[in-house]
Design a protein around this motif. Structure first.
Motif, short mmCIF file in Angstrom:
data_model
loop_
_atom_site.label_atom_id
_atom_site.label_comp_id
_atom_site.label_asym_id
_atom_site.label_seq_id
_atom_site.Cartn_x
_atom_site.Cartn_y
_atom_site.Cartn_z
N THR A 130 0.82 -1.22 0.00
CA THR A 130 0.00 0.00 0.00
C THR A 130 0.85 1.25 0.00
OG1 THR A 130 -0.54 -0.89 2.17
CG2 THR A 130 -2.36 -0.12 0.83
N MET A 131 1.97 1.24 0.75
CA MET A 131 2.80 2.46 0.79
C MET A 131 3.64 2.61 -0.46
SD MET A 131 2.01 3.35 3.94
CE MET A 131 1.60 2.67 5.52
N GLY A 132 3.63 1.57 -1.33
CA GLY A 132 4.45 1.68 -2.53
C GLY A 132 5.93 1.51 -2.26
N ALA A 133 6.25 0.85 -1.10
CA ALA A 133 7.67 0.74 -0.73
C ALA A 133 8.43 -0.18 -1.66
CB ALA A 133 7.79 0.24 0.71
N GLN B 213 -4.95 -1.01 -6.59
CA GLN B 213 -4.65 -0.22 -5.39
C GLN B 213 -5.91 0.03 -4.60
OE1 GLN B 213 -2.75 3.39 -6.44
NE2 GLN B 213 -0.80 2.45 -6.99
N GLU B 214 -7.01 0.36 -5.33
CA GLU B 214 -8.28 0.62 -4.66
C GLU B 214 -8.77 -0.58 -3.88
OE1 GLU B 214 -11.13 3.46 -5.22
OE2 GLU B 214 -9.19 4.07 -4.47
N VAL B 215 -8.53 -1.79 -4.40
CA VAL B 215 -8.96 -3.01 -3.71
C VAL B 215 -8.03 -3.30 -2.54
CG1 VAL B 215 -9.17 -5.49 -3.93
CG2 VAL B 215 -10.11 -4.03 -5.68
N LEU B 216 -6.74 -2.95 -2.69
CA LEU B 216 -5.74 -3.38 -1.72
C LEU B 216 -5.89 -2.69 -0.37
CD1 LEU B 216 -3.33 -5.27 -1.63
CD2 LEU B 216 -1.88 -3.31 -2.11
N TRP B 217 -6.13 -1.36 -0.36
CA TRP B 217 -6.01 -0.69 0.94
C TRP B 217 -7.11 -1.03 1.93
CZ3 TRP B 217 -9.41 2.73 2.99
CH2 TRP B 217 -10.26 3.43 2.13
N PRO B 218 -8.39 -1.33 1.52
CA PRO B 218 -9.32 -1.77 2.57
C PRO B 218 -9.23 -3.26 2.87
CG PRO B 218 -10.48 -0.89 0.64
CD PRO B 218 -9.10 -1.23 0.24
#
Lengths: 92, 110
Positions: A22-25, A35-40
């Motif tokens: 999520t942080m794009g590390a 990305q929209e699916v990943l963060w929740p």
């Protein structure tokens, strides 16, 4: 390793993987819907685990067969026990 | 210890909680079934709505009419978080109430 340690280890691994993504590390550019699916995702997993638990409990309640004999026997045993205790002086 | 004549000859119960050997025709009673299947239905509804909201909506074109039926995405995390905190609050209040009640009973019995 204890079960608690195993669970914590697994949760830490998954949690750090999720945080890194999520942080794009990791530096990889995921497409926007992903990305929209990943963060929740942690909230989603918790809610679905709760729904599974609720549904299983409800299903078991609905399909648990009544036991008439055992219920009657239990009630009579309760009466016996109450009479016995009152005889021995316990106040209800 | 005086021997209690009632405790002799007590045999183990004939309960039918085991899945094997249950009698045919013993179904759960009406309210049990209603409550149970109600819970199953509620959990399925919540699960499908939440799955569509979190997993499927990002892949659907933002002009599609289905987006009208779903709240903004931030609520997908805020609502479960808030309800979880509310649940914890109620559990804590219930425990406090029970502890106070038992303390009051113990004090009255002294």
């Amino acid at each position: 390793m204890t079960k608690l340690a195993q669970w914590l280890w697994g949760l830490t691994l998954l949690g750090s993987a999720w945080a890194a993504l999520t942080m794009g590390a990791l530096g990889l550019e995921l497409p926007f819907p992903c990305q929209e699916v990943l963060w929740p995702l942690p909230a989603y997993l918790l809610v679905s685990a709760g729904c599974y638990a609720l549904g299983t409990v409800g299903y078991r309640v609905a399909t648990f067969h009544d036991c008439e004999d055992a219920a009657r026997e239990l009630q009579s045993q309760i009466q016996e026990a109450r009479a016995d205790l009152v005889r021995r002086g316990l106040r209800f | 210890m005086p021997r209690d004549p009632q405790s002799e000859g007590r045999r183990p119960g004939t309960g039918c909680g085991l899945w094997l050997g249950r009698k045919a025709g013993e179904m759960a009673t009406g309210t049990d079934q209603a409550v149970g299947f109600g819970l199953v239905a509620v959990s399925l509804i919540i699960f499908t709505y939440y799955t569509v909201w979190v997993i499927l909506l990002p892949f659907i074109d933002s002009q599609h009419v289905i987006h009208k039926y779903f709240l903004p995405r931030a609520y997908a995390v805020l609502i479960p978080l808030a309800s979880g905190l509310l649940l914890l609050l109620f559990v804590g209040l219930f425990i406090t109430y029970m502890m106070l009640k038992s303390q009051r009973v113990a004090k009255k019995a002294q």
